[in-house]
Design a protein around this motif. Sequence first.
Motif, PDB file in Angstrom:
ATOM      1  N   PRO A 455       0.812  -1.227   0.000  1.00  0.00           N
ATOM      2  CA  PRO A 455       0.000   0.000   0.000  1.00  0.00           C
ATOM      3  C   PRO A 455       0.845   1.277   0.000  1.00  0.00           C
ATOM      4  O   PRO A 455       0.501   2.255  -0.665  1.00  0.00           O
ATOM      5  CB  PRO A 455      -0.827  -0.119   1.290  1.00  0.00           C
ATOM      6  N   PHE A 456       1.936   1.264   0.760  1.00  0.00           N
ATOM      7  CA  PHE A 456       2.822   2.422   0.800  1.00  0.00           C
ATOM      8  C   PHE A 456       3.463   2.665  -0.560  1.00  0.00           C
ATOM      9  O   PHE A 456       3.559   3.810  -1.031  1.00  0.00           O
ATOM     10  CB  PHE A 456       3.899   2.190   1.870  1.00  0.00           C
ATOM     11  N   ALA A 457       3.878   1.577  -1.217  1.00  0.00           N
ATOM     12  CA  ALA A 457       4.486   1.696  -2.538  1.00  0.00           C
ATOM     13  C   ALA A 457       3.466   2.184  -3.575  1.00  0.00           C
ATOM     14  O   ALA A 457       3.810   2.967  -4.478  1.00  0.00           O
ATOM     15  CB  ALA A 457       5.072   0.352  -2.968  1.00  0.00           C
ATOM     16  N   GLU A 458       2.228   1.746  -3.466  1.00  0.00           N
ATOM     17  CA  GLU A 458       1.196   2.188  -4.409  1.00  0.00           C
ATOM     18  C   GLU A 458       0.875   3.667  -4.229  1.00  0.00           C
ATOM     19  O   GLU A 458       0.465   4.346  -5.180  1.00  0.00           O
ATOM     20  CB  GLU A 458      -0.066   1.343  -4.216  1.00  0.00           C
ATOM     21  N   ARG A 459       1.092   4.162  -3.027  1.00  0.00           N
ATOM     22  CA  ARG A 459       0.764   5.561  -2.750  1.00  0.00           C
ATOM     23  C   ARG A 459       1.857   6.525  -3.209  1.00  0.00           C
ATOM     24  O   ARG A 459       1.558   7.562  -3.798  1.00  0.00           O
ATOM     25  CB  ARG A 459       0.495   5.733  -1.258  1.00  0.00           C
ATOM     26  N   ILE A 460       3.124   6.208  -2.919  1.00  0.00           N
ATOM     27  CA  ILE A 460       4.207   7.142  -3.254  1.00  0.00           C
ATOM     28  C   ILE A 460       5.166   6.597  -4.301  1.00  0.00           C
ATOM     29  O   ILE A 460       6.086   7.301  -4.733  1.00  0.00           O
ATOM     30  CB  ILE A 460       5.003   7.541  -1.997  1.00  0.00           C
ATOM     31  N   GLY A 461       4.957   5.356  -4.724  1.00  0.00           N
ATOM     32  CA  GLY A 461       5.849   4.758  -5.709  1.00  0.00           C
ATOM     33  C   GLY A 461       6.849   3.819  -5.046  1.00  0.00           C
ATOM     34  O   GLY A 461       7.332   4.086  -3.943  1.00  0.00           O
ATOM     35  N   ILE A 462       7.158   2.724  -5.723  1.00  0.00           N
ATOM     36  CA  ILE A 462       8.078   1.729  -5.168  1.00  0.00           C
ATOM     37  C   ILE A 462       9.435   2.336  -4.860  1.00  0.00           C
ATOM     38  O   ILE A 462      10.031   2.093  -3.813  1.00  0.00           O
ATOM     39  CB  ILE A 462       8.238   0.541  -6.147  1.00  0.00           C
ATOM     40  N   GLN A 463       9.922   3.157  -5.779  1.00  0.00           N
ATOM     41  CA  GLN A 463      11.257   3.727  -5.621  1.00  0.00           C
ATOM     42  C   GLN A 463      11.375   4.517  -4.311  1.00  0.00           C
ATOM     43  O   GLN A 463      12.343   4.342  -3.565  1.00  0.00           O
ATOM     44  CB  GLN A 463      11.559   4.636  -6.806  1.00  0.00           C
ATOM     45  N   TYR A 464      10.381   5.352  -4.017  1.00  0.00           N
ATOM     46  CA  TYR A 464      10.451   6.194  -2.819  1.00  0.00           C
ATOM     47  C   TYR A 464      10.092   5.412  -1.551  1.00  0.00           C
ATOM     48  O   TYR A 464      10.598   5.720  -0.465  1.00  0.00           O
ATOM     49  CB  TYR A 464       9.546   7.406  -2.994  1.00  0.00           C
ATOM     50  N   ALA A 465       9.226   4.408  -1.687  1.00  0.00           N
ATOM     51  CA  ALA A 465       8.905   3.564  -0.528  1.00  0.00           C
ATOM     52  C   ALA A 465      10.141   2.792  -0.091  1.00  0.00           C
ATOM     53  O   ALA A 465      10.490   2.753   1.099  1.00  0.00           O
ATOM     54  CB  ALA A 465       7.769   2.607  -0.874  1.00  0.00           C
ATOM     55  N   TRP A 466      10.825   2.200  -1.060  1.00  0.00           N
ATOM     56  CA  TRP A 466      12.034   1.429  -0.741  1.00  0.00           C
ATOM     57  C   TRP A 466      13.149   2.356  -0.223  1.00  0.00           C
ATOM     58  O   TRP A 466      13.931   1.966   0.637  1.00  0.00           O
ATOM     59  CB  TRP A 466      12.496   0.658  -1.965  1.00  0.00           C
ATOM     60  N   LEU A 467      13.209   3.569  -0.736  1.00  0.00           N
ATOM     61  CA  LEU A 467      14.180   4.541  -0.235  1.00  0.00           C
ATOM     62  C   LEU A 467      13.901   4.873   1.227  1.00  0.00           C
ATOM     63  O   LEU A 467      14.830   5.001   2.041  1.00  0.00           O
ATOM     64  CB  LEU A 467      14.129   5.815  -1.082  1.00  0.00           C
ATOM     65  N   THR A 468      12.632   4.987   1.578  1.00  0.00           N
ATOM     66  CA  THR A 468      12.265   5.249   2.970  1.00  0.00           C
ATOM     67  C   THR A 468      12.736   4.123   3.881  1.00  0.00           C
ATOM     68  O   THR A 468      13.279   4.356   4.967  1.00  0.00           O
ATOM     69  CB  THR A 468      10.736   5.403   3.093  1.00  0.00           C
ATOM     70  N   PHE A 469      12.539   2.890   3.435  1.00  0.00           N
ATOM     71  CA  PHE A 469      12.985   1.743   4.235  1.00  0.00           C
ATOM     72  C   PHE A 469      14.509   1.761   4.404  1.00  0.00           C
ATOM     73  O   PHE A 469      15.023   1.435   5.485  1.00  0.00           O
ATOM     74  CB  PHE A 469      12.552   0.429   3.570  1.00  0.00           C
ATOM     75  N   ALA A 470      15.212   2.136   3.353  1.00  0.00           N
ATOM     76  CA  ALA A 470      16.671   2.194   3.424  1.00  0.00           C
ATOM     77  C   ALA A 470      17.141   3.247   4.419  1.00  0.00           C
ATOM     78  O   ALA A 470      18.088   3.032   5.190  1.00  0.00           O
ATOM     79  CB  ALA A 470      17.245   2.483   2.039  1.00  0.00           C
TER      80      ALA A 470
END
Length: 500
Positions: A455-470
């Motif tokens: 859901p987080f990736a669908e909202r802001i995009g996979i690239q930025y969701a994964w960046l947040t996790f990093a």
Amino acid sequence: MDPEKMDVVREEAISPSNEPIQQNQVFHKEPLHRDPHGLPVIPQPTAHKDDPLNWHPALKLSVCLQVSWLALLGPLSAAVANPSFVLMSHTFGLSVEEASYELTVFLVCAGVGPLAVVPFANAYGRRPVYLLGNLIAAITNIIAGYCDTWAGIMITRVFNGLGAGAVIAMGAATICDLYFVHQRGVYMGIYTLALTSGAHVAPLLGGFIAQSLGWRSCFYIPGYIQLGTFVLTLFSLPETRYSAAHRSDSTPYLEQTYFQNLVFKRSKAPGRRPNLRDFYRPFEMLKLVAILCPAVLYMACFGYGTVLFALTGAKLFTTLYGFTTAQTGLMLSIPLLLGGITGEFSAGWVTDWLSNRHAKRNNGDRLPEARLTAIYGALFVPVGVIIEGVCLSHSETVSWVGSAFGMGIANMGLQIATTTIYAYATDVSSSAEISTIFNAFRQIFSCLISFYAIPFAERIGIQYAWLTFAIIVVILLIPVVFLKFQGPKWRNLPSQKPPL
């Protein structure tokens, strides 16, 4: 700690009763044992052959490998079904995310269950926990393979998590039973590599099993393997819990044979029944900065360095690259396995080398923080997560190879972080509760990922969701880096003494 000033009688490395030795007890004095470098070993072994520290190296290795196999088997049996989430969703009329909740339930129960089990293992031995936990996991996996309702599947996941989690939580304590501090990095590395690799071997098998035999086989095939393992360990895994606390001049000491360690004969530890405090003792350990900070970093590295890929891979690689179930299994397995193996080559023996180098330069003082020089390898986790996020975001122009490379890099960092953190924390305190804390943090944090990652990736995009996790991993690494430099000072504070 100055080994030369230590009592030459070994105090129990992982106290089953957590009771101090009485001051009026008189012990036999024994020669100071030294490692190949001429430095006193920690802890000092007794003169008894049934002390696991004195066991033959082949027997020690056998126990280490069995415990590691059990640590691999629990996550493997739970994750074999990961590539078949799509197939399961069709069978039960669920979404792929809802199908993944069966893994979520396992993770929660595997994290919480050991909190109630470890006090009994400390009092009555680790062997019963290994055997009973693995047997419960085997039976519930077999039952799951024949369930016709989703409710039945979820119920089996509860008990499967409780059984497998209890087994997983005992591994680090057993390594401490068997090996001296200067050896633990290598053998802790074997254990942690198995612990992290189980979920990576699973998709390699699960993809082809699900595609050829159906999703049900993803449950009962691992269950039968666990059942076979139960029979093997019933005759070959001895009890390793040991105490020399009753070795007074007035108390005869009768050594236990290998056979007695297999038939549940209670050892000569200063045993007592678990009391209420034993059940919340793991939470008392959280007051120690040297335990809390590594535990929080470890849970983030594990969650984003492997579980993130397992919980999202079935949907993302099927949707973005059109993978079949078997191809998804390969994708969720080979890159992570290669990354984990590569990472361990830079972890266990390296932390031992760092510890031994510091000891040789400081008159035998084995500073736990010496191992933390290797923790910088944890930076590979955010690097790999970012690489995969960018590649998935540009899946129309970027091959799946980029995502596989990112997953491998991330898991390489996870393996380095895992071995380093376990070795460091067990140097700080060899209490069995350490492994329980790490297991609880890892499992509970990981289970939450299934609720917000997609859901987080669908909202802001996979690239930025994964960046947040990093970024989260990098932030949580900072306190552990501070521990490397300030750890000795912090651990000497009155409030930072491990609870008895």
